[in-house]
Design an enzyme around this catalytic site. Structure first.
Site, PDB file in Angstrom:
ATOM      1  N   ARG A 203     -39.762 -20.877 -31.196  1.00 18.42           N
ATOM      2  CA  ARG A 203     -40.123 -22.219 -30.684  1.00 18.42           C
ATOM      3  C   ARG A 203     -41.093 -22.941 -31.640  1.00 18.42           C
ATOM      4  NH1 ARG A 203     -36.512 -21.030 -27.702  1.00 18.42           N
ATOM      5  NH2 ARG A 203     -36.306 -21.569 -25.502  1.00 18.42           N
TER       6      ARG A 203
ATOM      7  N   SER B 201     -37.919 -24.776 -19.693  1.00 18.76           N
ATOM      8  CA  SER B 201     -39.121 -23.921 -19.697  1.00 18.76           C
ATOM      9  C   SER B 201     -40.358 -24.784 -19.932  1.00 18.76           C
ATOM     10  CB  SER B 201     -39.049 -22.897 -20.818  1.00 18.76           C
ATOM     11  OG  SER B 201     -37.874 -22.138 -20.716  1.00 18.76           O
TER      12      SER B 201
ATOM     13  N   GLU C 212     -44.767 -25.903 -23.534  1.00 20.00           N
ATOM     14  CA  GLU C 212     -43.657 -26.209 -24.447  1.00 20.00           C
ATOM     15  C   GLU C 212     -43.427 -27.720 -24.592  1.00 20.00           C
ATOM     16  OE1 GLU C 212     -39.880 -23.655 -24.809  1.00 20.00           O
ATOM     17  OE2 GLU C 212     -39.152 -25.583 -24.135  1.00 20.00           O
TER      18      GLU C 212
END
Ligand code: EPU
Length: 355
Positions: free
Chosen positions: A165, A249, A350
């Site tokens: 990520r 998420s 995120e």
């Protein structure tokens, strides 16, 4: 002529459907439009924010006191090469349209990334990944505008500094570039390699892979499996599913050193938790599902606080059920401090907060 709209509502441009108005808004269909928009913001001495598909963005309730520049460039090119195929996609293409295009063409390498919302240009930024695949495995090159010099620059895969990520574009170079195009290298000889155990058993129980003749059919079968799993978790944007009004998420899965993981096991025992956290392989350490930590800290599926809450179908997605950004951020902070207190781990958000 680039058109600039004033006092433009932002909520419907994001999957969270949250946020106030932008002072100015424009859509950019090509690089010249993007350069016009930047010069407009500079001439007015206001900030600008680059918006893709809005699936990883949280706008403040007060909106954005500057220019929101929405990427709307289109085009997918297919380039045959001696050892595979290169797909060059404009930043404004829907990511899932590129996945469908590859699958229809019998090209493997992105099929597990089916059903992920958002635009192509955003995929390298957070190195989008799911079900054992991530875009870093297929990205060849990223083309961008350098916002300091307004020149076009190109980054080869190794120059993007990809991690879980993570890339230079959301780390040391945050806000320094507008990604305008991404080139992917895909495989023509495909034997879909299904690495994620949950997907492997789902496919084994529902699809007779060996009976499928063509590469495209096999890839399509993997796509359908991924979509079915994502839908079950409300991770496919669907107007009729209130649990999908989210950014997928909300937290990254923490990657722990072995020492930190052992400490987590100790804390679990001390807190009277009988089962151990599941772990996933990660080159960088031991990856622990944040969803598991949330549930153990009391933020179970379906948990509600005012107009926001935890998805009824996946503990890692925070959902807007008709609330505000303020409520969402307060819930996120409450979750973070509970998990720090119980497990000594600070979860990293995120989606990007724009205020
Ligand atoms: N789990 C729970 N409760 C839940 C859901 C999951 O305890 O409600 C635990 C279970 O032990 C499960 C484990 O978490 O085995 C992993 O769950 P899942 O397979 O759903 O994956 P994840 O780690 O929660 C990551 C990505 C997703 C991606 C899936 C599948 C991150 C931050 N998220 O989620 O990506 O789709 O793996 O590969 O890495 C996204 O980034 O928006 C996203 C949806």
């Amino acid at each position: 002529m680039t058109e600039f709209l004033e006092n433009f509502p932002l909520a419907n441009l994001t999957t969270f459907k949250l946020g106030g108005n932008a002072r100015y808004f424009t859509e950019c269909r090509n690089t010249d439009g993007m350069l016009d928009a930047i010069r407009f913001a500079e001439s007015k001495n206001i900030r600008y924010h680059i918006l893709g598909g809005g699936s990883n963005t949280i706008f403040s309730d007060d909106g954005f006191d500057g220019l929101v520049l929405k990427i709307a460039s289109r085009g997918i090119q297919f380039v045959r090469e001696p050892d595979g195929v290169m797909i060059v996609a404009a930043a404004g293409e829907q990511w899932d349209d590129v996945v469908k295009f590859c699958i229809r063409s019998g090209l493997g390498g992105v099929e597990c990334l089916s059903g992920i919302p958002g635009l192509v240009g955003a995929t390298p930024i957070q190195n989008v990944g799911a079900y054992g695949q991530e875009v870093a495995e297929t990205i060849l090159e990223v083309k961008a505008i350098d916002l300091l010099t307004l020149r076009t620059v190109r980054f080869r895969n190794s120059e993007c500094r990809f991690g879980y990520r993570r890339s230079r574009f959301n780390q040391e170079d945050t806000g320094k570039f507008i990604i305008t195009e991404v080139a992917f290298k895909l495989n023509t000889v495909v034997q879909p390699e299904i690495r994620y155990p949950e997907l492997r058993s789902f496919i084994a129980s529902s699809i007779e892979m060996e009976k499928l003749a063509s590469e495209a059919e096999k890839l399509e079968a993997v796509r359908n499996g991924v979509l079915a799993l994502r839908r079950k978790k409300s991770m496919v944007i669907d107007e009729s599913d209130p649990n999908s009004q989210s950014a997928g998420s909300f937290f990254k899965n923490p990657v722990l050193t072995q020492d930190k993981f052992d400490h987590l096991l100790d804390l679990c025992r001390k807190n009277g938790i009988e089962d151990s956290p599941p772990t996933f392989p990660s080159g960088e350490g031991v990856k622990v599902p944040a969803a598991w930590l949330l549930e153990k800290a009391g933020f179970h599926k379906g948990f509600r606080k005012g107009g926001v809450g935890v998805s009824a179908n996946h503990a890692l997605a925070l959902v807007n059920y008709g609330g505000t950004t303020r409520e969402l951020l307060l819930l996120a902070e409450e979750i973070q401090s509970a998990i720090v207190q119980q497990f000594g781990i600070l979860l990293e958000r995120e989606p990007v907060l724009v205020q």
